[in-house]
Design a protein around this motif. Structure first.
Motif, PDB file in Angstrom:
ATOM      1  N   PRO A 132       0.797  -1.229   0.000  1.00  0.00           N
ATOM      2  CA  PRO A 132       0.000   0.000   0.000  1.00  0.00           C
ATOM      3  C   PRO A 132       0.832   1.284   0.000  1.00  0.00           C
ATOM      4  CG  PRO A 132      -0.947  -1.607   1.501  1.00  0.00           C
ATOM      5  CD  PRO A 132       0.373  -2.168   1.058  1.00  0.00           C
ATOM      6  N   GLY A 247     -12.378   5.131  -4.986  1.00  0.00           N
ATOM      7  CA  GLY A 247     -12.653   3.881  -4.298  1.00  0.00           C
ATOM      8  C   GLY A 247     -13.188   4.010  -2.895  1.00  0.00           C
ATOM      9  N   PRO A 265      -8.009   1.845  -1.984  1.00  0.00           N
ATOM     10  CA  PRO A 265      -8.461   0.953  -3.058  1.00  0.00           C
ATOM     11  C   PRO A 265      -8.767   1.696  -4.353  1.00  0.00           C
ATOM     12  CG  PRO A 265     -10.266   1.398  -1.566  1.00  0.00           C
ATOM     13  CD  PRO A 265      -9.064   2.115  -0.996  1.00  0.00           C
ATOM     14  N   CYS A 266      -7.873   2.574  -4.761  1.00  0.00           N
ATOM     15  CA  CYS A 266      -8.085   3.345  -5.985  1.00  0.00           C
ATOM     16  C   CYS A 266      -7.611   2.549  -7.195  1.00  0.00           C
ATOM     17  CB  CYS A 266      -7.319   4.663  -5.903  1.00  0.00           C
ATOM     18  SG  CYS A 266      -5.525   4.441  -5.860  1.00  0.00           S
ATOM     19  N   SER A 279     -12.887  -1.455  -5.628  1.00  0.00           N
ATOM     20  CA  SER A 279     -12.654  -1.645  -4.198  1.00  0.00           C
ATOM     21  C   SER A 279     -13.363  -2.881  -3.666  1.00  0.00           C
ATOM     22  CB  SER A 279     -13.129  -0.416  -3.426  1.00  0.00           C
ATOM     23  OG  SER A 279     -13.086  -0.663  -2.035  1.00  0.00           O
ATOM     24  N   SER A 280     -12.627  -3.703  -2.943  1.00  0.00           N
ATOM     25  CA  SER A 280     -13.192  -4.911  -2.352  1.00  0.00           C
ATOM     26  C   SER A 280     -14.193  -4.584  -1.252  1.00  0.00           C
ATOM     27  CB  SER A 280     -12.068  -5.779  -1.763  1.00  0.00           C
ATOM     28  OG  SER A 280     -11.405  -5.088  -0.711  1.00  0.00           O
ATOM     29  N   ASN A 439      -3.582  -1.181 -13.775  1.00  0.00           N
ATOM     30  CA  ASN A 439      -3.683  -1.969 -12.548  1.00  0.00           C
ATOM     31  C   ASN A 439      -2.715  -3.142 -12.520  1.00  0.00           C
ATOM     32  OD1 ASN A 439      -5.821  -0.244 -11.908  1.00  0.00           O
ATOM     33  ND2 ASN A 439      -7.294  -1.573 -12.944  1.00  0.00           N
ATOM     34  N   ARG A 490      -9.990  -6.374  -8.200  1.00  0.00           N
ATOM     35  CA  ARG A 490     -10.250  -5.913  -6.841  1.00  0.00           C
ATOM     36  C   ARG A 490      -9.018  -5.220  -6.293  1.00  0.00           C
ATOM     37  NH1 ARG A 490     -14.576  -6.097  -8.028  1.00  0.00           N
ATOM     38  NH2 ARG A 490     -16.346  -7.285  -7.227  1.00  0.00           N
ATOM     39  N   THR A 491      -9.270  -4.109  -5.597  1.00  0.00           N
ATOM     40  CA  THR A 491      -8.193  -3.442  -4.868  1.00  0.00           C
ATOM     41  C   THR A 491      -8.558  -3.448  -3.393  1.00  0.00           C
ATOM     42  OG1 THR A 491      -9.261  -1.311  -5.272  1.00  0.00           O
ATOM     43  CG2 THR A 491      -7.516  -1.972  -6.790  1.00  0.00           C
ATOM     44  N   PHE A 492      -7.553  -3.281  -2.548  1.00  0.00           N
ATOM     45  CA  PHE A 492      -7.750  -3.424  -1.110  1.00  0.00           C
ATOM     46  C   PHE A 492      -7.182  -2.211  -0.384  1.00  0.00           C
ATOM     47  CE2 PHE A 492      -7.603  -7.528  -3.109  1.00  0.00           C
ATOM     48  CZ  PHE A 492      -8.680  -8.182  -2.568  1.00  0.00           C
ATOM     49  N   CYS A 493      -7.785  -1.929   0.756  1.00  0.00           N
ATOM     50  CA  CYS A 493      -7.470  -0.691   1.470  1.00  0.00           C
ATOM     51  C   CYS A 493      -6.080  -0.724   2.098  1.00  0.00           C
ATOM     52  CB  CYS A 493      -8.524  -0.442   2.536  1.00  0.00           C
ATOM     53  SG  CYS A 493      -8.581   1.271   3.077  1.00  0.00           S
TER      54      CYS A 493
END
Length: 495
Positions: A132, A247, A265-266, A279-280, A439, A490-493
């Protein structure tokens, strides 16, 4: 402690009352190592890159050393998260080291992100993983190169310590630079406590720092609200013009300064679809690409609510003032978006049908599963040479006839423009990037760093994204969408 040169702190937020923040130092880490220093940004800030890259500088960037003049604080704020109000959030894993005035006379915050727990951590560890941290570095610097207002990344440091999320990950700290870290949620923190004195102090601070022209207005707090509305309307339009999806547009991620802040999560779209979500944690699509203008308006309404006690003594009058100001958002946003779409299409005069022409292209791109970035970029080539139409058409693989129907209308519209083909192509290429943080490219760079401590892909990606409008044949692969087996959905925070 040896003095650390080149950090001319000139702090203002730390002079506000102590209920605005918590004073504490970052938590030291075991073995800090500098991964990346943004030397060009350091110089613009009036800092010495060599000092920052020294052993003492890296200690400061990791949180092991507090530089002279620094007044470390964790900021208090609240926020609506996915529409639900949380009265206290605050910097749970970030510490503001202080402020510097850059070479252009602009005040900038320097903040460590991932620097350990704070009183706002809510049982979190206050740390960040290298993935991240590098994602924020990559995307924020790409946004800056694209000309989108954004926080910046000054440095990334690994900590030599593991952190635990779904599994064990290498830890890291990001040094973030922002015009300020005041958010809509900062105002909400005090509004929830009915602390009108703090709201007034905060508004005065923001006016002095970001909107000094509001001080001269007949109604300064209304002028503040209108200025923030204008910046947010412009910002969100710019997001849409480059295919960016934030996101997590919670009110605590809505900067009063009008900068893009918090790259969790952009992602950027490949194939155009207005309902795209990466965003997941956005299960309902609240923050989908096309929903972002409406959410910005919603966030600004929440900001307006916090200002009501400052706008007028009479509550009905205050509400009327806020609603009238908020009513300007749509025209500002539509104007910014329409102007940007004209530039992307090579239209530099205004005609009534331009918005419909642009929207019909977007509809055709949705039907054809056409790549957002490449469609506009290749239209620039087609504007100079109709033989390039075929390259654009290939992008509409799912339904090429949708492009065929639209193309003659665009050609007819271009014929009423004064530029020659070469001039139009150059102008369109200046408005339409070739390189964005695809991505799959971002994920490959993050995986190489986290799994193998290989920062080569990260460095090369940064080099490509630093000049997003300049075609460089050696980086042609970076302009292409993901292969079918490398799509990232999917992206994650990362918290």
């Amino acid at each position: 402690m040896d003095a650390l040169p080149g950090l001319p702190f000139d702090n203002s937020y730390a002079k506000l009352p102590e209920r605005f923040y918590a004073r504490l130092a970052p938590t030291p880490v075991a073995a800090p190592r500098l991964v990346k220093l943004n030397e060009a940004l350091a110089l613009r800030l009036g800092l010495d890159p060599q000092a920052l890259a020294s052993a003492e500088g890296v200690e400061m960037l990791a949180g092991n050393r507090v530089a002279p003049g620094s007044e470390p604080i964790a900021l208090a704020y609240a926020g609506h998260q996915f529409g639900n109000f949380v009265p206290q959030l605050g910097d749970g894993r970030a510490i503001l080291l202080g402020e510097v005035v850059d070479r252009d006379g602009r005040r900038r915050d320097i903040q460590l992100k991932g620097s350990g727990p704070t009183p706002f951590s809510r049982n979190g560890d206050g740390r960040a993983a290298v993935g991240p941290v590098l994602r924020e570095y990559i995307v924020s610097e790409a946004m800056a190169a694209l000309g989108v207002p954004t926080t910046r990344s000054l440095a990334a440091v690994t900590t030599g310590e593991p952190i635990w999320r779904d599994g064990e990950l290498p830890g890291a700290v990001l040094t973030r630079v922002a015009s300020s870290h005041v958010r809509v949620g900062t105002f909400q923190f005090f509004a929830a406590r009915r602390d009108t004195e703090a709201l007034r102090l905060l508004a005065e601070h923001v006016i002095a720092r970001h909107y000094p022209e509001a001080r001269e207005a007949a109604e300064p707090y209304r002028a503040l609200f209108e200025a923030v509305i204008a910046r947010q309307a412009s910002l969100v339009a710019q997001w849409l013009l480059v295919g960016f999806i934030h996101g997590v547009m919670n009110t605590d991620n809505c900067s009063i300064a009008g900068e893009t802040i918090d790259y969790g999560p952009c992602a950027f779209m490949d194939a155009y679809n207005p309902e795209t979500v990466f965003s997941s944690i956005d299960q309902q699509g609240r923050y989908a690409y096309a929903h972002q203008p409406g959410i910005a308006h919603w966030n600004l309404a929440r900001f307006g609510e916090t200002l009501l006690p400052l706008l007028a003594d009479d509550s009905d009058k205050a509400l009327a003032i806020a609603n009238e100001a908020l009513g300007t958002f749509r025209d500002r946003y539509v104007g910014a978006l329409t102007g940007g779409l004209r530039r992307k299409l090579g239209l530099f005069t205004e005609e009534a049908g331009d918005s419909a022409l642009a929207q019909d292209l977007l509809n055709a791109m949705t039907d054809g599963l056409a790549d957002f970035t490449l469609t506009f970029r290749r239209l620039g080539d087609a504007a100079a040479d109709p033989a390039a139409d075929a390259e654009v058409r290939r992008l509409f693989a799912n339904k090429p006839d949708s492009f065929d129907v639209w193309l003659p209308r665009w050609r007819e519209r271009l014929a009423r423009e004064p530029q020659d083909g070469a001039s139009r192509r150059a102008a369109m290429h200046a408005a339409n990037p070739l390189y964005i943080p695809r991505n799959h490219r971002v994920e490959l760079a993050l995986a190489a760093a986290a799994e193998r401590e290989d920062y080569g892909p990260f460095e090369e990606l940064l080099a490509v994204l630093a000049k997003p409008f300049e075609e460089r044949p050696e980086f042609a692969a970076y302009a292409e969408p993901a292969p079918a087996d490398q799509g990232v959905y999917r992206t994650f925070c990362g918290t």
